[in-house]
Write an enzyme that holds these catalytic residues in place. Structure first.
Site, PDB file in Angstrom:
ATOM      1  N   HIS A 151       0.665  -1.459  -0.086  1.00  0.00           N
ATOM      2  CA  HIS A 151       0.182  -0.129  -0.021  1.00  0.00           C
ATOM      3  C   HIS A 151       0.938   1.221  -0.268  1.00  0.00           C
ATOM      4  O   HIS A 151       1.855   1.062   0.638  1.00  0.00           O
ATOM      5  CB  HIS A 151      -0.834   0.277   1.547  1.00  0.00           C
ATOM      6  CG  HIS A 151      -2.467  -0.895   1.043  1.00  0.00           C
ATOM      7  ND1 HIS A 151      -2.647  -1.148   2.510  1.00  0.00           N
ATOM      8  CD2 HIS A 151      -3.392  -1.216   0.250  1.00  0.00           C
ATOM      9  CE1 HIS A 151      -3.600  -1.723   1.352  1.00  0.00           C
ATOM     10  NE2 HIS A 151      -3.973  -1.154   0.082  1.00  0.00           N
ATOM     11  N   ASP A 209      -0.849  -3.618  14.209  1.00  0.00           N
ATOM     12  CA  ASP A 209      -1.775  -2.445  13.970  1.00  0.00           C
ATOM     13  C   ASP A 209      -3.080  -2.251  14.427  1.00  0.00           C
ATOM     14  O   ASP A 209      -3.551  -3.039  15.185  1.00  0.00           O
ATOM     15  CB  ASP A 209      -2.277  -3.351  12.860  1.00  0.00           C
ATOM     16  CG  ASP A 209      -3.019  -2.781  12.113  1.00  0.00           C
ATOM     17  OD1 ASP A 209      -3.389  -0.961  11.891  1.00  0.00           O
ATOM     18  OD2 ASP A 209      -3.869  -3.188  10.906  1.00  0.00           O
ATOM     19  N   GLY A 254      -9.312  -3.642   5.392  1.00  0.00           N
ATOM     20  CA  GLY A 254      -8.120  -4.769   5.742  1.00  0.00           C
ATOM     21  C   GLY A 254      -8.092  -4.911   7.230  1.00  0.00           C
ATOM     22  O   GLY A 254      -6.922  -5.467   6.847  1.00  0.00           O
ATOM     23  N   HIS A 255      -8.889  -4.794   8.780  1.00  0.00           N
ATOM     24  CA  HIS A 255      -7.697  -3.995   9.402  1.00  0.00           C
ATOM     25  C   HIS A 255      -8.353  -4.981  10.269  1.00  0.00           C
ATOM     26  O   HIS A 255      -9.876  -4.531  10.403  1.00  0.00           O
ATOM     27  CB  HIS A 255      -7.611  -3.120   9.787  1.00  0.00           C
ATOM     28  CG  HIS A 255      -6.478  -1.624   9.235  1.00  0.00           C
ATOM     29  ND1 HIS A 255      -5.320  -2.319   8.868  1.00  0.00           N
ATOM     30  CD2 HIS A 255      -7.185  -1.088   7.969  1.00  0.00           C
ATOM     31  CE1 HIS A 255      -4.784  -0.940   8.356  1.00  0.00           C
ATOM     32  NE2 HIS A 255      -5.431  -0.780   7.313  1.00  0.00           N
TER      33      HIS A 255
END
Lengths: 560, 560
Positions: A57, A177, A349-350
């Protein structure tokens, strides 16, 4: 870590993890992209031994084209990520002597005192990796961007087994994250979106136009699969999607049966029920295909009745209005628009809180640093870790520039280096000048008025009528009437200002300053009374020796 | 209806329903508030017989101070709404000869051909009303802003009974609130928030700081109730909240037991566990109390450990980033921040799809117009109505300026009047000048460069070095070096420009235009090469008869 770049240092070895860029904030008019300030690392250039990239990304690789000139070291990445970096470097005009090294999950690389294993995680891009970093003082686990998808569309679930084994052995530090630390739930599997999209596509009365993030290959794969199962064709109108598709095909992360992708000529002949258009524009970017479609400016595609537009994404914070107005314009064109508020056409996406806690429990680190996301996300992630009985003293919420010194037994922030805001302007980078931004902001709020004064060099006598030019304040209609008043105000200000007979330089300068001040004050007061605005006022004073005649001027203030 | 103002016209009678203002969009730098363009109604001034207000939110009453000068007609509103209008007019500096008339739900008012009953609805402000409007051709029902709260904190549930009876009799037209037509679920009751707040307040280790919309009186009431039940005191630091509290107390919509509200001196002596601070700033408004607290600029309140901040609201679209950065800064100060993503500390004031369908089924209108909300909301609301078997031909999705002609049997849009964008600047209103906005926008992106040229009147010979002034482009450091280059570029441009010997006026003007063009072109090219920016370039040309000597100038371009 706002921009997803960090450095690990041990003895004479430094490794950099990720090098991304960031979008500018509202208060930064005219600013393109922000990249990390690597000044500190530049001073230790000799120690920087390598750059490790977790995934492809832009907020993890976007700064590479700009920092590689400073650090000519190997860049390590997995197959697909390497492909995207290569493209990014090309676009960035970086000559290809870059030392790009492909790594595979499982194979260990050694950089000075660090030895690193990449492990699979699930994210909204193929080939996303976490890192297991063995150091002389213990093991560090870096999650990368991740979610826990038990049946991902592409690749395998995150390799939790090896993490569990590590956890058993004892891990010194986990970096994880935090992007979705706000969300209590477990992020749904990418498969869920496939089911929704299939229903929508099958039930749609006519053409389908789907927009998604260009790097979201698994989303693209699902659209391809649905097209194949239901005898649809897919037409791509987006350079960015085309280029990821190319990279994904090349690296084997995308599988497109023959005859599914169709070309323009074919597209025009197909029955509408068979048409799927894949396009960019999830964030309402003004130049994107979707926005051009919404504005009826797209060459090949004009919205017709029975078109269904699916926005298979969510707005990045700050883009909400752009996206909404795109949706409104598509509705106006007559399309039926389906977006995340109306149906599950997107998943993050997390990982949410449940996934974050699961990772913490698997790895059982002694120390914890929440990474990625805004300060509140780091804070909330830290609270999660504490709620799992990790002592507060072992959790470090640190920000860009913080230097954490970590030993086997304790850690503390020993320094904070100032980081400038660096932006990309054209192909070069420059430090952001805050006062300059403030200046631009005030220009955009209330405009600018420039007053050119030609005065006698020895005393403040106007030799000419003041010339007034404005931008962004007074429109040409109001103009004529106001300009005369302004000229009178300015003239009065000049006459009221300090005189000097002595030609001495300092006296003259102080006189000029005094004159400038007078003009700005009285004109500022006058304009506020007239317009309720406080424009930037710029007096330009030109000093002459003797009077002179002058042609009448057309109204300068109408300007160009 | 974006700004919530509409007019009903029959024969010689016009009534206006609501008169609100709207916040400007991003592309409107320096613009305060937008209000509706009443030009069309002004031409029919004699027919305008009255203004009916459904509730006291600014997007329904905010334009009153500015349009009442055009229409000196009675304004009808219920008790609390009337109070807020009075305050708004005072703030707007409107002399109090306004004919404000209080109405009560149930009591019928007659305005020309229209007779109007107000009926209770639930919304995020007390005293919110819907309208039953009897006209010669049938009954019109206007929902106002509404949700269906079966146990509201203040007032009674919406009066659905009378609507049901109407429905049975037959209603010609329903106008209904579309703001949350995107949300499938039924909006929860305000009570739900009370339960969450009580849990948070009881469990909090120290002081509580709660921010909510100042007009959300039921939220304020719940905080007061919780304070009373748990021996807390409430300290208000927000002028806007103070003024609604005053209005609500005066009209009996708020009930505060003695000793609950505390004053600054008392506040300082209280144990932290007993302190609740009520403040404004739900949208991260830079001047609000909450933001000043987040920036440590608030006089009375500095964040200390164990403070809990509750943001009992959600961001209005477009304010997401302001709100997030306020939350981040509060976390940095050490507060624990609880907001809508983390707990149900807010519920919407508008009904979701289930409530919208319920209203449609109760009223059973022949025709339907979705009102309030963006175009997509109107569209989705229309689809809902269609899903309840209302024929598409009876549903009208109309926008600001559309004129719908409705008869007992059919309706159609017969005209669209152009509506200018009117903004409030200080106390006066002005038409928004789009080119002016574009000008400001470009100023803020790339700044401005002004070039003052003193040239010989008969031919383009520079009599002086060009004077260069810039704002928002070149910082003073880069300055010195660049300025000389710029002067050379400009000088070259002048020398290359058209000459004229004949003094004829037209020839001179065309020569000046040619000169301006040359300067802008070559300087523009040069600056883009140097800065990758395209600043606004403004040549100021002053024509002189004969050369003259001039004192050296301090570097003008450093400017003021």
């Amino acid at each position: 870590m706002g921009m997803n770049m960090m450095a690990l240092e041990y003895a004479d070895d430094i490794i950099i993890i990720d090098a991304g860029f960031m979008f500018p904030r509202e208060e930064m008019p005219g600013i393109g992209m922000l990249i990390p300030d690597v000044d500190y690392l530049r001073q230790k250039r000799a120690n920087v031994k390598g750059i490790v990239i977790t995934h492809g990304h832009q907020d993890h690789i976007g700064a590479l084209p700009y920092i590689l000139s400073d650090f000519n070291v190997p860049v390590y990445a997995t197959k697909f990520t390497k492909e995207l970096i290569t493209n990014a470097l090309k676009r960035g005009g970086v000559k290809n002597k870059t030392n790009l090294r492909r790594v595979n999950p499982g194979t260990r690389i050694t950089i000075g005192n660090f030895s690193i294993d990449f492990f699979r995680v699930c994210h909204s891009i193929p080939d996303a990796m976490g890192l297991i970093i063995r150091t002389p003082i213990g093991i560090i686990v870096h999650s990368g961007d991740f979610k826990m998808d038990q049946n991902p569309v592409i690749g395998k679930p995150a390799d939790l087994g090896s993490l569990a084994r590590l956890g058993a052995k004892g891990t010194l530090l986990l970096l994880s994250d935090s992007t979705y630390a706000e969300l209590p739930e477990h992020t749904p599997s990418e498969q869920v979106v496939g089911d929704t999209l299939e229903r929508i596509i099958v039930e749609a009365p006519g053409r389908i136009i789907i927009t998604t993030f260009s790097s979201l290959v698994s989303r693209i794969q699902q659209v391809i699969n649905i097209a194949a199962n239901h005898n649809h064709r897919v037409f791509i109108t987006s350079r960015s999607i085309e280029s990821t598709v190319k990279a994904a095909l090349k690296t084997g992360y995308l599988n497109i049966p023959d005859g599914i992708l169709c070309h323009l000529d074919e597209f025009k002949k197909l029955p509408h029920k068979q048409i799927i258009v894949l396009t960019s524009g999830t964030q309402g970017e003004p130049t994107s295909a979707l926005v051009r479609i919404a504005n009826r400016e797209h060459k090949q595609i004009k919205i017709i009745p029975d078109d269904t537009v699916v926005i298979s994404a969510t707005p990045i914070p700050g883009n909400e209005r752009l996206v909404s107005s795109t949706i409104d314009r598509l509705f106006r064109q007559g399309a039926n628009v389906i977006y995340s508020k109306l149906a599950q056409v997107h998943v993050h996406g997390h990982g949410g809180q449940e996934e974050l806690k699961l990772l913490l429990n698997l790895v059982q680190p002694k120390f914890f640093i929440p990474v990625h996301g805004e300060y509140r996300h780091l804070k909330l992630h830290a609270k999660l870790a504490h709620s799992l009985n990790m002592p507060k003293s072992n959790i470090f919420v640190i920000e860009d520039g913080d230097i954490l010194e970590l030993g086997p037994e304790e850690g503390k922030v020993i320094d904070k280096i100032h980081m400038a805001e660096i932006c990309i302007n054209g192909s070069k980078t420059e430090k952001i000048d805050v006062s300059m931004l403030r200046e631009r902001k005030s220009l955009s709020r209330d405009g600018i008025v420039m007053v050119t004064l030609i005065v006698d060099a020895t005393e403040n006598r106007l030799l000419e009528k003041p010339v007034i030019v404005n931008r962004g304040l007074i429109s040409s209609e109001e103009n004529r009437s106001l300009m005369e008043e302004i000229q009178n105000i300015v003239t009065a200000a000049v006459n009221s200002s300090k005189k000097t007979v002595s030609g001495d330089k300092r006296a003259l300068q102080s006189r000029r300053r005094n004159l400038e001040g007078k003009v700005k004050d009285s004109l500022g007061r006058f304009l506020y009374k007239k317009t309720h605005r406080r424009p930037v006022i710029v007096p330009v004073i030109i000093e002459m020796k003797k009077p002179l005649s002058r042609k009448p001027l057309s109204d300068k203030s109408k300007g160009v």
